[in-house]
Design a protein around this motif. Structure first.
Motif, PDB file in Angstrom:
ATOM      1  N   GLY A   1       0.822  -1.215   0.000  1.00 17.01           N
ATOM      2  CA  GLY A   1       0.000   0.000   0.000  1.00 17.01           C
ATOM      3  C   GLY A   1       0.850   1.255   0.000  1.00 17.01           C
ATOM      4  N   LEU A   2       1.910   1.250   0.814  1.00 20.67           N
ATOM      5  CA  LEU A   2       2.830   2.398   0.856  1.00 20.67           C
ATOM      6  C   LEU A   2       3.523   2.588  -0.493  1.00 20.67           C
ATOM      7  N   LEU A   3       3.974   1.467  -1.055  1.00 22.80           N
ATOM      8  CA  LEU A   3       4.673   1.537  -2.351  1.00 22.80           C
ATOM      9  C   LEU A   3       3.741   2.026  -3.453  1.00 22.80           C
ATOM     10  N   GLN A   4       2.479   1.614  -3.344  1.00 22.16           N
ATOM     11  CA  GLN A   4       1.505   2.064  -4.354  1.00 22.16           C
ATOM     12  C   GLN A   4       1.333   3.582  -4.318  1.00 22.16           C
ATOM     13  N   LEU A   5       1.198   4.116  -3.082  1.00 29.46           N
ATOM     14  CA  LEU A   5       1.029   5.564  -2.960  1.00 29.46           C
ATOM     15  C   LEU A   5       2.271   6.305  -3.450  1.00 29.46           C
ATOM     16  N   ARG A   6       3.438   5.760  -3.156  1.00 28.02           N
ATOM     17  CA  ARG A   6       4.679   6.433  -3.559  1.00 28.02           C
ATOM     18  C   ARG A   6       4.949   6.285  -5.053  1.00 28.02           C
ATOM     19  N   TYR A   7       4.831   5.048  -5.562  1.00 31.08           N
ATOM     20  CA  TYR A   7       5.314   4.789  -6.928  1.00 31.08           C
ATOM     21  C   TYR A   7       4.240   4.813  -8.007  1.00 31.08           C
ATOM     22  N   ILE A   8       2.993   4.552  -7.632  1.00 26.76           N
ATOM     23  CA  ILE A   8       1.944   4.618  -8.662  1.00 26.76           C
ATOM     24  C   ILE A   8       1.235   5.969  -8.610  1.00 26.76           C
ATOM     25  N   GLU A   9       0.875   6.388  -7.379  1.00 30.93           N
ATOM     26  CA  GLU A   9       0.215   7.701  -7.254  1.00 30.93           C
ATOM     27  C   GLU A   9       1.227   8.843  -7.303  1.00 30.93           C
ATOM     28  N   ASP A  10       2.523   8.511  -7.177  1.00 26.37           N
ATOM     29  CA  ASP A  10       3.593   9.520  -7.240  1.00 26.37           C
ATOM     30  C   ASP A  10       3.458  10.562  -6.125  1.00 26.37           C
ATOM     31  N   LEU A  11       3.111  10.110  -4.910  1.00 28.64           N
ATOM     32  CA  LEU A  11       2.929  11.032  -3.787  1.00 28.64           C
ATOM     33  C   LEU A  11       4.218  11.170  -2.970  1.00 28.64           C
ATOM     34  N   ARG A  12       4.408  12.364  -2.402  1.00 30.85           N
ATOM     35  CA  ARG A  12       5.518  12.608  -1.487  1.00 30.85           C
ATOM     36  C   ARG A  12       5.093  12.163  -0.090  1.00 30.85           C
ATOM     37  N   TYR A  13       6.070  12.111   0.843  1.00 33.65           N
ATOM     38  CA  TYR A  13       5.780  11.686   2.214  1.00 33.65           C
ATOM     39  C   TYR A  13       4.602  12.480   2.810  1.00 33.65           C
ATOM     40  N   GLU A  14       4.621  13.801   2.592  1.00 41.29           N
ATOM     41  CA  GLU A  14       3.592  14.662   3.182  1.00 41.29           C
ATOM     42  C   GLU A  14       2.203  14.279   2.665  1.00 41.29           C
ATOM     43  N   ASP A  15       2.107  14.004   1.378  1.00 39.56           N
ATOM     44  CA  ASP A  15       0.808  13.658   0.775  1.00 39.56           C
ATOM     45  C   ASP A  15       0.359  12.266   1.214  1.00 39.56           C
ATOM     46  N   ILE A  16       1.316  11.348   1.364  1.00 40.60           N
ATOM     47  CA  ILE A  16       0.981   9.996   1.832  1.00 40.60           C
ATOM     48  C   ILE A  16       0.441  10.087   3.265  1.00 40.60           C
ATOM     49  N   ALA A  17       1.105  10.921   4.072  1.00 39.72           N
ATOM     50  CA  ALA A  17       0.664  11.091   5.468  1.00 39.72           C
ATOM     51  C   ALA A  17      -0.759  11.637   5.516  1.00 39.72           C
ATOM     52  N   LYS A  18      -1.056  12.601   4.646  1.00 42.54           N
ATOM     53  CA  LYS A  18      -2.415  13.171   4.609  1.00 42.54           C
ATOM     54  C   LYS A  18      -3.416  12.107   4.193  1.00 42.54           C
ATOM     55  N   ALA A  19      -3.056  11.340   3.159  1.00 37.98           N
ATOM     56  CA  ALA A  19      -3.984  10.316   2.642  1.00 37.98           C
ATOM     57  C   ALA A  19      -4.278   9.256   3.695  1.00 37.98           C
ATOM     58  N   LEU A  20      -3.278   8.929   4.507  1.00 41.60           N
ATOM     59  CA  LEU A  20      -3.457   7.864   5.509  1.00 41.60           C
ATOM     60  C   LEU A  20      -3.794   8.418   6.892  1.00 41.60           C
ATOM     61  N   LYS A  21      -3.856   9.770   6.978  1.00 41.07           N
ATOM     62  CA  LYS A  21      -4.169  10.452   8.245  1.00 41.07           C
ATOM     63  C   LYS A  21      -3.214  10.034   9.371  1.00 41.07           C
ATOM     64  N   VAL A  22      -1.934  10.043   9.054  1.00 39.71           N
ATOM     65  CA  VAL A  22      -0.891   9.759  10.052  1.00 39.71           C
ATOM     66  C   VAL A  22       0.174  10.848   9.943  1.00 39.71           C
ATOM     67  N   SER A  23       1.156  10.832  10.832  1.00 43.74           N
ATOM     68  CA  SER A  23       2.191  11.868  10.800  1.00 43.74           C
ATOM     69  C   SER A  23       3.194  11.605   9.670  1.00 43.74           C
ATOM     70  N   VAL A  24       3.826  12.679   9.217  1.00 43.11           N
ATOM     71  CA  VAL A  24       4.858  12.553   8.179  1.00 43.11           C
ATOM     72  C   VAL A  24       6.010  11.688   8.699  1.00 43.11           C
ATOM     73  N   GLY A  25       6.324  11.867   9.991  1.00 47.48           N
ATOM     74  CA  GLY A  25       7.415  11.100  10.586  1.00 47.48           C
ATOM     75  C   GLY A  25       7.167   9.604  10.514  1.00 47.48           C
ATOM     76  N   SER A  26       5.940   9.187  10.756  1.00 48.31           N
ATOM     77  CA  SER A  26       5.663   7.741  10.729  1.00 48.31           C
ATOM     78  C   SER A  26       5.751   7.189   9.304  1.00 48.31           C
ATOM     79  N   ILE A  27       5.392   8.008   8.329  1.00 47.10           N
ATOM     80  CA  ILE A  27       5.531   7.560   6.926  1.00 47.10           C
ATOM     81  C   ILE A  27       7.009   7.427   6.572  1.00 47.10           C
ATOM     82  N   LYS A  28       7.780   8.408   7.020  1.00 49.26           N
ATOM     83  CA  LYS A  28       9.216   8.388   6.736  1.00 49.26           C
ATOM     84  C   LYS A  28       9.859   7.140   7.351  1.00 49.26           C
TER      85      LYS A  28
END
Lengths: 175, 66
Positions: free
Chosen positions: A123-150
Motif C-alpha cells: 500500500g505504501l509503495l503504491q502511494l509512492r510509486y503509482i500515485e507519485d505522492l511525497r511523504y507529506e501527501d501519503i501522510a495526509k492520505a493515511l491520516k498519520v504523521s509525516v514522521g511515521s511515513i518516513k
C-alpha cells in the motif's frame, strides 16, 4: 553518410533503457517529468545515432545525452534542489554506465523480494510509486504523521535492500 | 554502510530532503568512490520499484495492488 537499421538502434536502446531511466529518476523526482525526459532522450538517441562511436559503450553515450536533458530540465523547472554539484552529478552518471550489468540481477532479486512484502508495505509503495505522492501527501492520505511515513518507508526500503543484497550474494556464491 | 546514509539517499530520491541534508549527502558522495556506487545501487532499486509497481498495476487492470 552511414545509415543504421532501426533494429540496431532499438536493440541497443532497449538494453540501456533501465540504466538510463534509473539515472534520470535519480534527479527528476516527479515520475511524469522523468518519463517526459526519457522520451526526449530516446528521440535524441535516434536523431544523433550517427554520431555514436561504436567502439565505446552505448549506455555511456546514452547517459551523456540524458545528462544534457537533465541539465535542461533543471534550468527549465528551476529544480536546483533536486541536483548535486557538477562533480557528484558527473560521477553518478559514470557510475550508472559502469553498473549496467547489475541492473538485471538487481531487478530479478527485487522481484523475488517483493513477493514477501505485506499488504501494508504494498500500500505504501503504491502511494509512492503509482500515485507519485511525497511523504507529506501519503501522510495526509493515511491520516498519520509525516514522521511515521518516513520511518515506514525507511524500514521498508531497508528490508528490500537487505533482501536484494542477500539474494545477489547467494547467486554469486553458486558455482 | 549505515542505515543513516541509506535513509538520506532514500529521502533524496523521494524528493524530500532538507537543503542541509542535500548538501551533506553531496559531500558524502564525493568523499569516497564507494559512496557513489552505493547511491547508484539505491537509485537502481528505486527505479525498479517504480517499474515493478506500474507493471503490477497494469496486470491488475489499474486496480489497487495492495
Amino acid at each position: 553518410m552511414t545509415f543504421y537499421s532501426k533494429e540496431e538502434i532499438a536493440w541497443q536502446w532497449t538494453a540501456s533503457l533501465p540504466s538510463v531511466a534509473a539515472y534520470i529518476r535519480s534527479f527528476a523526482h516527479d515520475f511524469h517529468d522523468a518519463q517526459d525526459i526519457l522520451q526526449d532522450v530516446s528521440m535524441a538517441v535516434v536523431r544523433k545515432y550517427a554520431d555514436y562511436d561504436q567502439n565505446k559503450p552505448f549506455v555511456a553515450w546514452a547517459i551523456g545525452i540524458a545528462r544534457n536533458e537533465l541539465l535542461a530540465y533543471r534550468r527549465r523547472k528551476s529544480v536546483y534542489r533536486q541536483f548535486f554539484d557538477d562533480e557528484s552529478f558527473e560521477k553518478i552518471g559514470e557510475a550508472f554506465a559502469a553498473a549496467e550489468d547489475d541492473m538485471d540481477p538487481v531487478l530479478e532479486a527485487l522481484q523475488q523480494c517483493m513477493k514477501k512484502a505485506s499488504g501494508k508495505s504494498k500500500g505504501l509503495l503504491q502511494l509512492r510509486y503509482i500515485e507519485d505522492l511525497r511523504y507529506e501527501d501519503i501522510a495526509k492520505a493515511l491520516k498519520v504523521s509525516v514522521g511515521s511515513i518516513k520511518v515506514g518507508m525507511h524500514r521498508l526500503r531497508a528490508a528490500l535492500r537487505n533482501c536484494v543484497e542477500r539474494r545477489m550474494n547467494n547467486a554469486r556464491s553458486v558455482p | 554502510m549505515s542505515d543513516h546514509w541509506q535513509n538520506r539517499i532514500a529521502d533524496f530520491l523521494d524528493g524530500s530532503p532538507s537543503e542541509e541534508e542535500r548538501v551533506r549527502l553531496n559531500e558524502w558522495i564525493k568523499s569516497d568512490p564507494r559512496n557513489v556506487r552505493r547511491f547508484v545501487r539505491e537509485a537502481m532499486v528505486h527505479s525498479h520499484l517504480h517499474d515493478l509497481m506500474k507493471a503490477e498495476e497494469a496486470m491488475n487492470g489499474g486496480r489497487s495492488v495492495a
